[in-house]
Motif scaffolding. Sequence first.
Motif, mmCIF file in Angstrom:
data_model
loop_
_atom_site.group_PDB
_atom_site.id
_atom_site.type_symbol
_atom_site.label_atom_id
_atom_site.label_comp_id
_atom_site.label_asym_id
_atom_site.label_seq_id
_atom_site.Cartn_x
_atom_site.Cartn_y
_atom_site.Cartn_z
ATOM 1 N N ASN A 18 0.850 28.938 28.628
ATOM 2 C CA ASN A 18 0.398 27.843 27.783
ATOM 3 C C ASN A 18 1.634 27.344 27.037
ATOM 4 O OD1 ASN A 18 -0.874 26.175 25.981
ATOM 5 N ND2 ASN A 18 -2.640 27.540 25.741
ATOM 6 N N ILE A 19 2.374 26.432 27.678
ATOM 7 C CA ILE A 19 3.656 26.037 27.082
ATOM 8 C C ILE A 19 3.437 25.071 25.922
ATOM 9 C CG2 ILE A 19 5.026 26.323 29.186
ATOM 10 C CD1 ILE A 19 4.996 22.986 28.764
ATOM 11 N N LYS A 20 4.404 25.043 25.039
ATOM 12 C CA LYS A 20 4.332 24.092 23.923
ATOM 13 C C LYS A 20 5.565 23.199 23.985
ATOM 14 C CE LYS A 20 1.484 26.409 20.454
ATOM 15 N NZ LYS A 20 0.386 26.366 21.391
ATOM 16 N N VAL A 21 5.309 21.918 24.091
ATOM 17 C CA VAL A 21 6.425 20.970 24.160
ATOM 18 C C VAL A 21 6.730 20.495 22.739
ATOM 19 C CG1 VAL A 21 7.238 18.776 25.132
ATOM 20 C CG2 VAL A 21 5.645 20.222 26.446
ATOM 21 N N PRO A 22 7.975 20.715 22.292
ATOM 22 C CA PRO A 22 8.320 20.265 20.941
ATOM 23 C C PRO A 22 8.818 18.821 20.932
ATOM 24 C CG PRO A 22 10.156 21.479 21.878
ATOM 25 C CD PRO A 22 9.084 21.428 22.952
ATOM 26 N N LEU A 23 9.061 18.300 19.751
ATOM 27 C CA LEU A 23 9.857 17.076 19.631
ATOM 28 C C LEU A 23 11.305 17.562 19.557
ATOM 29 C CD1 LEU A 23 7.889 15.432 16.652
ATOM 30 C CD2 LEU A 23 7.450 15.112 19.111
ATOM 31 N N TYR A 24 12.205 16.851 20.173
ATOM 32 C CA TYR A 24 13.626 17.224 20.101
ATOM 33 C C TYR A 24 14.320 16.194 19.214
ATOM 34 C CZ TYR A 24 12.700 20.198 24.200
ATOM 35 O OH TYR A 24 12.202 21.148 25.069
ATOM 36 N N ILE A 25 14.539 16.580 17.960
ATOM 37 C CA ILE A 25 15.124 15.629 17.007
ATOM 38 C C ILE A 25 16.373 16.256 16.407
ATOM 39 C CG2 ILE A 25 14.739 14.356 14.861
ATOM 40 C CD1 ILE A 25 11.770 14.274 15.558
ATOM 41 N N GLY A 26 17.522 15.640 16.634
ATOM 42 C CA GLY A 26 18.779 16.229 16.162
ATOM 43 C C GLY A 26 18.887 17.648 16.683
ATOM 44 N N ASP A 27 19.220 18.586 15.775
ATOM 45 C CA ASP A 27 19.340 19.966 16.273
ATOM 46 C C ASP A 27 18.043 20.755 16.106
ATOM 47 O OD1 ASP A 27 19.376 20.284 13.608
ATOM 48 O OD2 ASP A 27 21.434 21.069 13.476
ATOM 49 N N GLU A 28 16.953 20.042 15.857
ATOM 50 C CA GLU A 28 15.675 20.753 15.666
ATOM 51 C C GLU A 28 14.720 20.563 16.832
ATOM 52 O OE1 GLU A 28 13.845 21.181 11.517
ATOM 53 O OE2 GLU A 28 14.706 19.158 11.582
ATOM 54 N N GLU A 29 13.952 21.609 17.113
ATOM 55 C CA GLU A 29 12.813 21.483 18.027
ATOM 56 C C GLU A 29 11.583 21.641 17.161
ATOM 57 O OE1 GLU A 29 13.253 24.094 21.420
ATOM 58 O OE2 GLU A 29 15.216 23.215 21.874
ATOM 59 N N ILE A 30 10.831 20.583 17.040
ATOM 60 C CA ILE A 30 9.721 20.575 16.071
ATOM 61 C C ILE A 30 8.379 20.690 16.809
ATOM 62 C CG2 ILE A 30 8.573 19.201 14.279
ATOM 63 C CD1 ILE A 30 11.382 17.842 13.877
ATOM 64 N N TYR A 31 7.612 21.708 16.444
ATOM 65 C CA TYR A 31 6.275 21.903 17.037
ATOM 66 C C TYR A 31 5.268 21.391 16.014
ATOM 67 C CZ TYR A 31 8.815 24.699 20.379
ATOM 68 O OH TYR A 31 9.712 25.097 21.346
ATOM 69 N N THR A 32 4.697 20.229 16.263
ATOM 70 C CA THR A 32 3.811 19.625 15.253
ATOM 71 C C THR A 32 2.442 20.299 15.301
ATOM 72 O OG1 THR A 32 3.051 17.994 16.834
ATOM 73 C CG2 THR A 32 4.922 17.366 15.472
ATOM 74 N N GLU A 33 1.735 20.156 14.174
ATOM 75 C CA GLU A 33 0.372 20.713 14.154
ATOM 76 C C GLU A 33 -0.553 19.900 15.036
ATOM 77 O OE1 GLU A 33 -1.506 21.498 10.365
ATOM 78 O OE2 GLU A 33 0.322 22.645 9.864
ATOM 79 N N GLU A 34 -0.397 18.566 14.947
ATOM 80 C CA GLU A 34 -1.232 17.732 15.824
ATOM 81 C C GLU A 34 -0.668 17.804 17.234
ATOM 82 O OE1 GLU A 34 -1.563 13.568 14.810
ATOM 83 O OE2 GLU A 34 -2.898 13.261 16.529
ATOM 84 N N ARG A 35 -1.516 18.252 18.181
ATOM 85 C CA ARG A 35 -1.032 18.456 19.544
ATOM 86 C C ARG A 35 -2.027 17.874 20.539
ATOM 87 N NH1 ARG A 35 3.064 21.357 19.104
ATOM 88 N NH2 ARG A 35 3.290 21.491 21.355
#
Length: 542
Positions: free
Chosen positions: A40-57
């Motif tokens: 069950n993979i989670k695709v993050p947002l890739y912003i600058g040096d961060e990988e952000i996993y948002t609550e809304e998915r």
Amino acid sequence: MKHSTFKVPELKNEEIKDYLKNSNERKDVVETYNSMYNQNIKVPLYIGDEEIYTEERKNINPPHDHQKIVGSYSVCNSNHVKNAIKCALEIKDQWTNTPWEERAAIFLKAAELIAGPYRSKINAATMIGQSKTIFQAEIDAACELVDFLKLNVVYMSEIYKEQPITVGKEVSNKLEYRPLEGFVYAITPFNFTAIGGNLCASAALMGNVILWKPSDHQTYSAKVIMDVFNEAGLPKGVINMVTGDPVLVTDIALNNTNLSGIHFTGSTDVFKQLWSKVGSNIHLYKDYPRIVGETGGKDFIVSHPTADSRVVSTAIVRGAFEYQGQKCSAASRVYIPKSKSIEIFENLKEQISSITLGSPIDFEHFMTAVIHKGSFDKIVTYIELAKNDKESEILIGGDYDDSKGYFISPTVILTTNPKFTTMQEEIFGPVVTIYVYADEKWKETLTMVDQTSIYALTGAFISQDKESVKYALRHLRYSAGNFYINDKPSGAVVGQQPFGGSRASGTNDKAGSKLNLLRWVSPRLIKENFNPPTEYPYPYME
Ligand code: NAD
């Protein structure tokens, strides 16, 4: 990296693997697919040096098994998008000043990773998330993406070599191929993993910084692409990937004064909306944004009376039904001469009767499911229209079933009206419409081909008569940006058949060629005078 050691790659395409029974590549991809299918993979947002996993998915469901959840992707909000643009602009100076050989080396490394250790993964992600058979995944996610990444380096090096003339030794003239001043917004469709990777990578290769919004239906393989770019050493922030509401992302990007370019592939209506928004905001921008868009198609096959019927029917089957007809280049309107019609129909029936549909992990299938419910419903509406209209009939197929996956059988419509709806509108599914013309009217038929649809992407002319080919080339000059003689109208290979169409099909900037890369630079001419004059009068004044 020492620049003197940098070697421009050869102009050579990635070899397509066969995935034969018991081959290592087949074992690898099956294993990878099965393992990924049960994660069950989670695709993050890739912003600058961060990988952000948002609550809304939002869930990722394979189109061929739509109740199955294989992962989820992050839904961005407006702050994420603003921040992504900020991060891109923050690294811009560093990236622009990175020597081109170093930028190239990063993308060549990415190509190497995809061709090697990531091959099964990117193919399996494309099979699972976009329902491609292994062959369709291989020619797209592995080979085409590798080709884009490698061959664009060759084209970039050729562009940089093109310099103005310098006369004498007293001055020097130089063109500096500057990246665009702001950021480039890349918006990509579901149907090609390679397009997702290329629309951001090509502009980034030329020194630009990118906001990338992939399709909601390509997020699984988009994650693999971002992971590959990271592993290849692309500095964080050069390509920022956000997923979520396309209108929200677009409105923020298009309201930013630093928007310098849009690299879009998708449907015509969406592209026209983007263009209008840029038009309304034109006073806002520092630059006139470059707008590159490759959009819809209504691609044709015309069979001349001299054509070999088996060549015609095979071009129809492969051209119309590979990847369930979800290629912008898919054949979707066909013109055949009356004298050959029975033979072609029989041959089509024979070939299509052996086509089976199912999960891409069952390798015997030629076709799998269409991408999502919206697409399934839209395609079904066209099939029902053809079933119920007196000007048309279903010659082959016409069945559909979305109980497990979005399956639509290969469908051939026969119409007596050359301007029937399904001869004009893009359906983007496994549906092709045939119109039978009187043999002696083949020239008039070409005029009709040219005038039937707003699109002009691809087209094929099948004939054994050389004069008729010459005639077709002249009279269909603006009907297709990619024109095929005695072949199907799809399957363009990077470097061999640069791709793109005009009219409502796009700006025809030919992805995977120098022409496209030139859109992502704004050249600066630098003249240096080694012996500047010290007085104003010219000799003629003496
Ligand atoms: P689409 O137009 O629905 O989506 C393309 C991208 O635009 C996606 O990222 C989507 O999220 C975004 N988008 C959707 N609505 C938007 C809006 N209102 N504002 C801003 N962005 C928006 O296309 P699709 O279904 O993903 O792909 C199929 C289409 O792409 C077909 O029309 C096909 O012909 C075309 N296509 C063309 C080429 C080509 O080279 N000419 C290649 C591939 C696909």
